[in-house]
Write an enzyme that holds these catalytic residues in place. Structure first.
Site, PDB file in Angstrom:
ATOM      1  N   ASP A   7       2.630   5.070   1.529  1.00  0.00           N
ATOM      2  CA  ASP A   7       1.930   5.529   0.877  1.00  0.00           C
ATOM      3  C   ASP A   7       0.634   4.880   0.900  1.00  0.00           C
ATOM      4  OD1 ASP A   7       1.648   5.926  -1.866  1.00  0.00           O
ATOM      5  OD2 ASP A   7       3.609   5.230  -2.289  1.00  0.00           O
ATOM      6  N   HIS A   8      -0.463   4.325  -0.507  1.00  0.00           N
ATOM      7  CA  HIS A   8      -1.661   4.568  -0.820  1.00  0.00           C
ATOM      8  C   HIS A   8      -2.047   3.469   0.161  1.00  0.00           C
ATOM      9  CE1 HIS A   8       0.152   3.493  -4.583  1.00  0.00           C
ATOM     10  NE2 HIS A   8      -0.713   2.751  -4.243  1.00  0.00           N
ATOM     11  N   LYS A   9      -2.534   3.334   0.247  1.00  0.00           N
ATOM     12  CA  LYS A   9      -3.881   2.308   0.955  1.00  0.00           C
ATOM     13  C   LYS A   9      -3.256   1.304   1.755  1.00  0.00           C
ATOM     14  CE  LYS A   9      -6.774   1.803  -2.644  1.00  0.00           C
ATOM     15  NZ  LYS A   9      -7.550   0.393  -4.107  1.00  0.00           N
TER      16      LYS A   9
END
Length: 211
Positions: A139-141
């Protein structure tokens, strides 16, 4: 990619790596493997040419071909990567399946294996020489350092850090924001709700340290 690829390794992820290059219409020149019993055999009509340290074939890399290291064992993978960098002055290419999704603003290094249905989210930083098996979700970051391996169907939630050489088994869930330390191992099916220390092994739901 204009040049054909030589795949170092003829076992484990080598066969799906061939399928990945095929899916991107990249020609695979052949395989090299340390196991002499594989020499002269074929994988989907592509020959195993010789040993991973055979200079006769290695001299083609960087001039006439690219290279990809398809070895599951992280220590041997690192040895081969270092050999290519020292002797051929080049980094292995990425093997990213056509059916994988890598966000347009994710950063990704060299020599990564990204199989079908992998998702690498926005703002994620991926190092080099990692292995992402089928259907893994990053998932993001999140931050994935070098030589990390993530099993099929694992879910790495937002802003997770996985440090160099860590191994995440199949079907693992790691909750947002935790850190998996360098060289740590997470057993298949585990749910990780707290950070894992360097070289620790954890397993279970919730994941606990294995002594």
């Amino acid at each position: 990619m204009d040049k054909p690829v030589i795949i170092l390794g003829a076992k484990g992820i080598a066969h799906p790596a061939l399928e990945i290059f095929n899916s991107n219409q990249v020609i695979v020149y052949g395989f090299l493997d340390e196991d002499a019993s594989t020499h002269g055999t074929e994988i989907n009509n592509v020959p195993v040419l010789g040993h991973t340290e055979d200079e006769g074939f290695l001299k083609l890399i960087g001039k006439k071909t690219e290279a990809f290291v398809a070895v599951d064992d992280s220590k041997y993978r690192k040895f081969l990567v270092d050999m290519l960098l020292e002797n051929r002055k080049m980094q292995p290419v990425n093997a990213i399946h056509q059916r994988a999704y890598v966000s347009t603003d994710a950063a990704i290094g060299h020599g990564n294996f990204v199989n079908a249905n992998v998702i690498i989210g926005a703002g994620t930083e991926v190092g080099s020489h990692c292995i992402f098996h089928t259907g893994a979700i990053i998932d993001h970051k999140s931050k994935i350092q070098d030589f990390v391996q993530i099993g099929a169907g694992s879910i790495i939630n937002a802003e997770v850090t996985i440090e160099e050489g860590a191994f995440i088994g199949s079907g693992v869930t790691i909750v947002a924001g935790v850190t998996i330390g360098k060289g740590a191992r997470v057993g298949a099916g585990s749910v990780v709700i707290a950070s894992v220390g360097k070289n620790e092994t954890v397993f279970g739901n919730p994941a606990a340290k294995v002594k």
